[in-house]
Design a protein around this motif. Structure first.
Motif, PDB file in Angstrom:
ATOM      1  N   VAL A   1       0.836  -1.205   0.000  1.00  0.00           N
ATOM      2  CA  VAL A   1       0.000   0.000   0.000  1.00  0.00           C
ATOM      3  C   VAL A   1       0.872   1.257   0.000  1.00  0.00           C
ATOM      4  CG1 VAL A   1      -1.635   1.347   1.366  1.00  0.00           C
ATOM      5  CG2 VAL A   1      -1.981  -1.115   1.081  1.00  0.00           C
ATOM      6  N   LEU A   2       1.922   1.249   0.816  1.00  0.00           N
ATOM      7  CA  LEU A   2       2.815   2.406   0.891  1.00  0.00           C
ATOM      8  C   LEU A   2       3.557   2.617  -0.420  1.00  0.00           C
ATOM      9  CD1 LEU A   2       4.246   1.889   4.494  1.00  0.00           C
ATOM     10  CD2 LEU A   2       2.817   3.792   3.731  1.00  0.00           C
ATOM     11  N   ASN A   3       4.019   1.539  -1.015  1.00  0.00           N
ATOM     12  CA  ASN A   3       4.740   1.661  -2.290  1.00  0.00           C
ATOM     13  C   ASN A   3       3.831   2.246  -3.364  1.00  0.00           C
ATOM     14  OD1 ASN A   3       7.217   0.716  -1.392  1.00  0.00           O
ATOM     15  ND2 ASN A   3       6.693  -1.417  -1.799  1.00  0.00           N
ATOM     16  N   GLU A   4       2.578   1.851  -3.354  1.00  0.00           N
ATOM     17  CA  GLU A   4       1.630   2.404  -4.324  1.00  0.00           C
ATOM     18  C   GLU A   4       1.406   3.896  -4.074  1.00  0.00           C
ATOM     19  OE1 GLU A   4      -2.960   1.679  -5.935  1.00  0.00           O
ATOM     20  OE2 GLU A   4      -2.083   0.354  -4.422  1.00  0.00           O
ATOM     21  N   ALA A   5       1.356   4.263  -2.776  1.00  0.00           N
ATOM     22  CA  ALA A   5       1.119   5.661  -2.430  1.00  0.00           C
ATOM     23  C   ALA A   5       2.287   6.546  -2.858  1.00  0.00           C
ATOM     24  CB  ALA A   5       0.891   5.792  -0.926  1.00  0.00           C
ATOM     25  N   TYR A   6       3.521   6.021  -2.794  1.00  0.00           N
ATOM     26  CA  TYR A   6       4.700   6.806  -3.155  1.00  0.00           C
ATOM     27  C   TYR A   6       5.097   6.642  -4.623  1.00  0.00           C
ATOM     28  CZ  TYR A   6       5.840   8.252   1.610  1.00  0.00           C
ATOM     29  OH  TYR A   6       5.835   8.848   2.850  1.00  0.00           O
ATOM     30  N   ASP A   7       4.336   5.864  -5.367  1.00  0.00           N
ATOM     31  CA  ASP A   7       4.707   5.584  -6.751  1.00  0.00           C
ATOM     32  C   ASP A   7       4.735   6.858  -7.600  1.00  0.00           C
ATOM     33  OD1 ASP A   7       5.304   3.637  -8.888  1.00  0.00           O
ATOM     34  OD2 ASP A   7       3.387   4.317  -9.708  1.00  0.00           O
ATOM     35  N   GLN A   8       3.740   7.718  -7.416  1.00  0.00           N
ATOM     36  CA  GLN A   8       3.697   8.944  -8.212  1.00  0.00           C
ATOM     37  C   GLN A   8       4.883   9.852  -7.879  1.00  0.00           C
ATOM     38  OE1 GLN A   8      -0.109  10.866  -7.850  1.00  0.00           O
ATOM     39  NE2 GLN A   8      -1.117   9.450  -9.249  1.00  0.00           N
ATOM     40  N   TYR A   9       5.269   9.898  -6.616  1.00  0.00           N
ATOM     41  CA  TYR A   9       6.437  10.704  -6.224  1.00  0.00           C
ATOM     42  C   TYR A   9       7.690  10.176  -6.918  1.00  0.00           C
ATOM     43  CZ  TYR A   9      10.175  12.565  -3.236  1.00  0.00           C
ATOM     44  OH  TYR A   9      11.308  13.178  -2.775  1.00  0.00           O
ATOM     45  N   ASN A  10       7.874   8.861  -6.892  1.00  0.00           N
ATOM     46  CA  ASN A  10       9.058   8.268  -7.529  1.00  0.00           C
ATOM     47  C   ASN A  10       9.062   8.507  -9.034  1.00  0.00           C
ATOM     48  OD1 ASN A  10       9.905   7.303  -5.025  1.00  0.00           O
ATOM     49  ND2 ASN A  10       8.958   5.287  -5.325  1.00  0.00           N
ATOM     50  N   MET A  11       7.876   8.386  -9.669  1.00  0.00           N
ATOM     51  CA  MET A  11       7.782   8.604 -11.112  1.00  0.00           C
ATOM     52  C   MET A  11       8.070  10.073 -11.458  1.00  0.00           C
ATOM     53  SD  MET A  11       7.254   5.728 -12.515  1.00  0.00           S
ATOM     54  CE  MET A  11       6.779   6.250 -14.162  1.00  0.00           C
ATOM     55  N   GLY A  12       7.628  10.978 -10.594  1.00  0.00           N
ATOM     56  CA  GLY A  12       7.908  12.390 -10.809  1.00  0.00           C
ATOM     57  C   GLY A  12       9.401  12.687 -10.786  1.00  0.00           C
ATOM     58  N   LEU A  13      10.140  12.020  -9.895  1.00  0.00           N
ATOM     59  CA  LEU A  13      11.590  12.188  -9.850  1.00  0.00           C
ATOM     60  C   LEU A  13      12.231  11.742 -11.160  1.00  0.00           C
ATOM     61  CD1 LEU A  13      12.327  10.788  -6.251  1.00  0.00           C
ATOM     62  CD2 LEU A  13      12.147  13.199  -6.934  1.00  0.00           C
TER      63      LEU A  13
END
Length: 502
Positions: free
Chosen positions: A291-303
């Motif tokens: 769940v956490l990885n999914e929540a931070y996925d957009q942040y990582n993709m933005g980087l």
């Protein structure tokens, strides 16, 4: 025949003598030789200790009677008494709780004690109501002029002991209890006693306030601000300000004809306050990690998107990418002001990253990590879904600012010790030794800096335990003996507790 009987009698005596020894016959211990103690060239008749909480005997996040009694200056005074030292007066708190109040308002909480109510021991304030009234000014003079919280420039600041300035934050509650007048200074009250010998240990708070606040304050070695009246409690003192204050203090103390000893300051990042909480204390099951990885996925993709247009490097992308896994050693998420500001591209791209072993989490973060930022939202987990703010972590850049300041301060202390012909205690090297290898004791045990069980530090993770103070007292004794030709015996650390147990 008579000769044979005589020989048998002699053998019998020998046998009986050996038999008695085997049965535990008491053999008196040799009488220890009498030691004639000498002060050497020093005069300990009127000893005054000047400094901060380390001089006062502060431990377990409070100042209280037993801790003050176990201060290193009081231990030194017991040694000085062997060679002509006089009385050593201490401005004792009213009780062993450590709490204090002024005009009905609590200004100091009670000392810490281990509580086992949660299943695992954790420090909590001891129960009870402290009876120390700051407005009840004591009648001095006092030989222990250690003032918890004092920085170098505070020792020469008029009004630092003004009771009326305590609640507005303009004065120190501890000094207010025993200052000779509202407008006096710590140094003035020390000089008024015409000391023949002094200890001076100041400077740790010039760095510690910044460090314990996670580097959230200003670094005045960078800002260049030299006016300490503009400094906040979490700021890093400019090294030139420290040098000027210390030089003036020593010059004044030496003007009385006194000899003395000065100590440098330890590497504050090596104390338990910064070495107890790991960077990766978060336990997660597989489902929560997903769940956490999914929540931070957009942040990582933005980087990755900003890397593609050359706004940040691949190295910074790697440093900032957030990822969790099932297990007990997930790193916390934190805000890092030294990362590239990407919020101009997207407000969601805050300066987040996960902690590494190079980060130092403050001791108080252990009860904050895992708590809820919003009690009504079970997903608002601090340190996981909500990044830790600056005050909870010392980043490598902040640690470097601290190291630079400590180096400059200790160079100043060493230079002034030489200039004014003082004994010098290398507390920095010694406390690093405690942290790295420990200090062996006469019973075969070893004092270490391990929080709660090492015996060297109290429960606040910053100040020594009584046993730790005893080790420091012996360090002072060694320096004094070497400089002034005295042969003071020091103290036995085993006579002092490594942890208060009520």
């Amino acid at each position: 025949m008579k000769k044979l009987l005589a020989l048998l009698a002699i053998f019998g005596l020998v046998f009986v003598s050996c038999s008695d020894d085997d049965e535990g016959a008491i053999i008196p211990d040799p009488v220890p030789p009498t030691v004639d103690y000498t002060a050497g060239s020093a005069n300990f008749s009127n000893y005054v200790a000047v400094g901060n909480s380390l001089t006062a005997g502060f431990s377990d996040n409070a100042l209280f009677v037993d801790g003050q009694t176990a201060s290193f200056p009081n231990m030194l005074a017991s040694n000085f008494a062997l060679v002509g030292g006089g009385d050593f007066k201490i401005p004792f708190m009213a009780d062993n709780l450590g709490g204090a109040f002024l005009q009905g308002e609590v200004v100091r909480t009670n000392r810490l004690i281990l509580s086992f109510l949660s299943g695992s021991p954790s420090p909590v304030p001891v129960e009870g109501v402290g009876t120390t009234d700051i407005a009840n000014v004591l009648s001095g003079p006092f030989n222990n002029m250690g003032v918890p919280g004092a920085r170098s420039y505070h020792l020469v600041a008029p009004g630092y002991g003004n009771v009326d300035g305590v609640l507005p934050g303009l004065a120190n509650p501890f000094f207010a209890r025993f200052a000779s007048s509202p407008g006096t200074t710590v140094l003035a009250d020390a000089l008024a006693q015409n000391p023949t010998f002094f200890t001076l240990w100041i400077g740790s708070n010039d760095v510690l306030g910044y460090a314990t606040a996670g580097g959230a304050g200003a670094d005045h070695n960078v800002t260049g601000i030299l006016d300490p009246t503009m400094y906040g409690g979490t700021d890093l003192t400019n090294s030139l300000v420290f040098a000027g204050a210390l030089d003036g203090i020593i010059q004044a103390l030496k003007s009385t004809g006194a000899d003395g000893v000065i100590a440098n300051i330890p590497d504050v990042t090596a104390i338990p306050f910064f070495t107890t909480v790991p960077h990766n204390p978060v336990p997660l099951d597989a489902a929560t990690a997903a769940v956490l990885n999914e929540a931070y996925d957009q942040y990582n993709m933005g980087l990755l998107g900003l890397q593609a247009i050359n706004q940040i490097s691949a190295e910074e992308v790697q440093r900032r990418t957030i990822s969790f896994a099932a297990g007990d050693t997930n790193a916390v998420v934190l805000l890092d002001e030294d990362l590239t500001d990407l919020t101009g591209f997207n407000d969601a791209l805050t300066n987040m990253r996960q902690a590494t072993e190079d980060d130092l989490l403050v001791l108080t973060s252990r009860s904050f990590i895992g708590s809820l930022a919003d009690p009504g939202n079970p997903t608002s987990i601090n340190g996981v879904a909500i990044p830790l703010a600056d005050q909870w972590v010392l980043t490598p850049e902040e640690q470097q600012a601290i190291a630079t300041a400590i180096t400059a301060i200790n160079q100043t202390i060493t230079a002034l010790a030489v200039q004014y012909d003082l004994a010098l205690v290398d507390a920095n090297a010694y406390l690093n030794e405690i942290a790295e290898t420990g200090a062996p004791l006469n019973d075969g045990s070893t004092v270490t800096s391990t929080f709660g069980t090492g015996g060297g530090f109290s429960l606040d993770g910053v100040h020594p335990s009584p046993r730790g103070y005893a080790l420091l007292a012996n360090l002072f004794v060694e320096a004094i003996n070497a400089k002034y030709g005295s042969n003071l015996p020091g103290v036995e650390p085993l006579d002092y507790t490594g942890l208060y147990i009520d």
